[in-house]
Design a protein around this motif. Structure first.
Motif, PDB file in Angstrom:
ATOM      1  N   HIS A 175       0.867  -1.175   0.000  1.00 43.33           N
ATOM      2  CA  HIS A 175       0.000   0.000   0.000  1.00 43.33           C
ATOM      3  C   HIS A 175       0.901   1.221   0.000  1.00 43.33           C
ATOM      4  O   HIS A 175       2.121   1.101   0.090  1.00 43.33           O
ATOM      5  CB  HIS A 175      -0.894   0.022   1.238  1.00 43.33           C
ATOM      6  CG  HIS A 175      -1.720  -1.219   1.406  1.00 43.33           C
ATOM      7  ND1 HIS A 175      -2.980  -1.348   0.876  1.00 43.33           N
ATOM      8  CD2 HIS A 175      -1.452  -2.394   2.021  1.00 43.33           C
ATOM      9  CE1 HIS A 175      -3.454  -2.550   1.170  1.00 43.33           C
ATOM     10  NE2 HIS A 175      -2.540  -3.207   1.863  1.00 43.33           N
ATOM     11  N   CYS A 210      -4.695   5.738   0.112  1.00 38.73           N
ATOM     12  CA  CYS A 210      -3.743   4.721  -0.298  1.00 38.73           C
ATOM     13  C   CYS A 210      -3.417   5.012  -1.758  1.00 38.73           C
ATOM     14  O   CYS A 210      -4.299   5.088  -2.598  1.00 38.73           O
ATOM     15  CB  CYS A 210      -4.340   3.334  -0.162  1.00 38.73           C
ATOM     16  SG  CYS A 210      -3.251   2.049  -0.801  1.00 38.73           S
ATOM     17  N   GLU A 212      -1.481   3.205  -3.772  1.00 39.97           N
ATOM     18  CA  GLU A 212      -0.984   2.034  -4.484  1.00 39.97           C
ATOM     19  C   GLU A 212      -2.185   1.137  -4.723  1.00 39.97           C
ATOM     20  O   GLU A 212      -2.861   0.750  -3.766  1.00 39.97           O
ATOM     21  CB  GLU A 212       0.036   1.324  -3.589  1.00 39.97           C
ATOM     22  CG  GLU A 212       0.669   0.106  -4.200  1.00 39.97           C
ATOM     23  CD  GLU A 212       1.964   0.463  -4.908  1.00 39.97           C
ATOM     24  OE1 GLU A 212       2.846   1.050  -4.269  1.00 39.97           O
ATOM     25  OE2 GLU A 212       2.060   0.174  -6.105  1.00 39.97           O
ATOM     26  N   CYS A 214      -4.314  -1.671  -4.606  1.00 42.84           N
ATOM     27  CA  CYS A 214      -4.041  -2.805  -3.726  1.00 42.84           C
ATOM     28  C   CYS A 214      -5.148  -3.851  -3.728  1.00 42.84           C
ATOM     29  O   CYS A 214      -5.132  -4.756  -2.909  1.00 42.84           O
ATOM     30  CB  CYS A 214      -3.784  -2.302  -2.312  1.00 42.84           C
ATOM     31  SG  CYS A 214      -5.127  -1.308  -1.649  1.00 42.84           S
ATOM     32  N   HIS A 218      -9.586  -0.970  -3.098  1.00 42.74           N
ATOM     33  CA  HIS A 218      -8.535   0.054  -2.986  1.00 42.74           C
ATOM     34  C   HIS A 218      -9.135   1.458  -2.874  1.00 42.74           C
ATOM     35  O   HIS A 218      -8.694   2.275  -2.081  1.00 42.74           O
ATOM     36  CB  HIS A 218      -7.620  -0.034  -4.206  1.00 42.74           C
ATOM     37  CG  HIS A 218      -6.792   1.168  -4.447  1.00 42.74           C
ATOM     38  ND1 HIS A 218      -5.746   1.522  -3.627  1.00 42.74           N
ATOM     39  CD2 HIS A 218      -6.859   2.135  -5.394  1.00 42.74           C
ATOM     40  CE1 HIS A 218      -5.202   2.647  -4.066  1.00 42.74           C
ATOM     41  NE2 HIS A 218      -5.863   3.028  -5.135  1.00 42.74           N
ATOM     42  N   MET A 221     -10.025   2.786   0.443  1.00 43.63           N
ATOM     43  CA  MET A 221      -8.962   2.873   1.453  1.00 43.63           C
ATOM     44  C   MET A 221      -8.606   4.333   1.693  1.00 43.63           C
ATOM     45  O   MET A 221      -7.495   4.787   1.443  1.00 43.63           O
ATOM     46  CB  MET A 221      -7.744   2.077   0.981  1.00 43.63           C
ATOM     47  CG  MET A 221      -6.906   1.584   2.135  1.00 43.63           C
ATOM     48  SD  MET A 221      -5.726   0.381   1.619  1.00 43.63           S
ATOM     49  CE  MET A 221      -4.508   0.592   2.910  1.00 43.63           C
TER      50      MET A 221
HETATM   51 CU   LIG Z   1      -4.102   0.077  -0.204  1.00 50.71          CU
END
Ligand SMILES: [Cu+2]
Length: 328
Positions: A175, A210, A212, A214, A218, A221
């Motif tokens: 992340h 976040c 990235e 993921c 995601h 997040m």
């Molecule tokens: Cu993430």
């Protein structure tokens, strides 16, 4: 027959002015609301690079537009050749030296700014606090020195340097912790710990995301960093240490389980949990949450007993009951 100039000219001028208007009106070009020395350093570097990038863009785009217009074929036969030019020493030297100089200036400026970005502490200002940051599918878990744990909301004191120790468990995925108004991105790498110092300069609420990709949730997040005066922070921290299990559980449910179990996404990613008999049995909930089941990852592996007790208390009093309760 050819009449391109007016329309083409207008289009070219509009295209060239577009980025200028964007920067002037902050159409997403400028960094938001800078609230820490790190963010200001990053912004300075960004503007320098943007200035050079803009300069290079105009340096290429304007002559390109002019040449397209000036040297258009004007009805000449397609096979007529233009003048044959070979070599131009000073031009070749210039387009070699200029980029080298530009890169040198950008590189030098970045290294000049870097210490202030990575180490925002003022002279004589020790890091007052260390918080462990855990990136998980699909939530952020923050652990404070006195054992308090929070999900998706990080609370920090204003005008103090906080060291964040950022990691992800080795059974999870990578992340990236990013609070654009306060600092640069820092990856949460499974099995490794990286650290980052943050020093917020004003109180308020800042977006955390976040950065990235993921997994399936995601986009959910997201979190907040709440920056508060130091006194309020200390009070919150000790108060939170005494929070009732059910309160801890409610926060866990909202920050972790609800991302997959709804109510808004129920059925898409995880089944709706309302009335599920498993929820009435703390031992079974612990097993599901710490070991995962089917397509559900072990979202609660590594959680403390206090967190797991909080979760089961919350579930037992709300969703476990058929029909009633709900949410909480
Ligand atoms: Cu993430």
């Amino acid at each position: 027959m050819r009449r391109p100039p007016v329309a083409l000219g207008v289009a070219v001028v509009a295209a060239l002015l577009f980025p200028v208007a964007g920067v002037a009106g902050n159409g997403g070009f400028a960094l938001p609301n800078l609230s820490s020395p790190s963010a200001k350093g990053i912004s300075d570097v960004y503007w320098l690079i943007l200035a050079f990038a803009g300069g290079v863009f105009f340096f290429v785009a304007i002559p390109l537009a002019v040449f397209i217009f000036r040297f258009r074929s004007r009805g000449r036969d397609r096979l007529v050749e233009g003048p044959q030019i070979r070599g131009n020493t000073s031009l070749e030297l210039a387009w070699t030296v200029a980029p080298v100089l530009i890169l040198f200036v950008i590189g030098g400026f970045v290294f000049y700014k870097l210490p202030g970005i990575t180490n925002p502490a003022r002279a004589g200002d020790r890091s007052s606090l260390t918080v462990d940051v855990d990136g998980r599918q699909f939530y952020w878990r923050f652990r404070y020195p006195n054992g308090v744990v929070s999900f998706d909301t990080l609370r920090l004191p204003v005008d103090r340097t906080t060291t964040l120790r950022i990691t992800a468990p080795d059974w999870d995925v990578a992340h990236s912790f990013w609070v654009p108004e306060l600092a640069g991105k820092r990856d949460a790498i499974p099995g490794q710990t990286t650290s980052m110092d943050i020093r917020p300069e004003r109180t308020g609420s800042f977006e955390l995301k976040c950065a990235e990709f993921c997994g399936v949730q995601h986009a959910a997040m997201l979190g907040t960093v709440q920056v508060v005066p130091i006194g309020e922070f200390a009070q919150w921290l000790s108060h939170e240490g005494q929070a009732a299990p059910k309160t801890v559980g409610a926060q866990i449910f909202a920050g972790v389980c609800a991302k997959c179990h709804g109510p808004d996404v129920a059925g898409e990613i995880g089944p709706a949990l309302q009335g599920n008999p498993i929820l009435a049995d703390p031992a079974q909930v612990r097993t599901v949450v710490t070991q995962g089941t089917g397509a559900m990852p072990p979202v609660g592996r590594g959680w403390s007993d206090r967190e797991l007790r909080g979760l089961t208390a919350f579930l037992g009093q709300t969703l476990a009951k058929q029909g009633g309760g709900g949410g909480g």
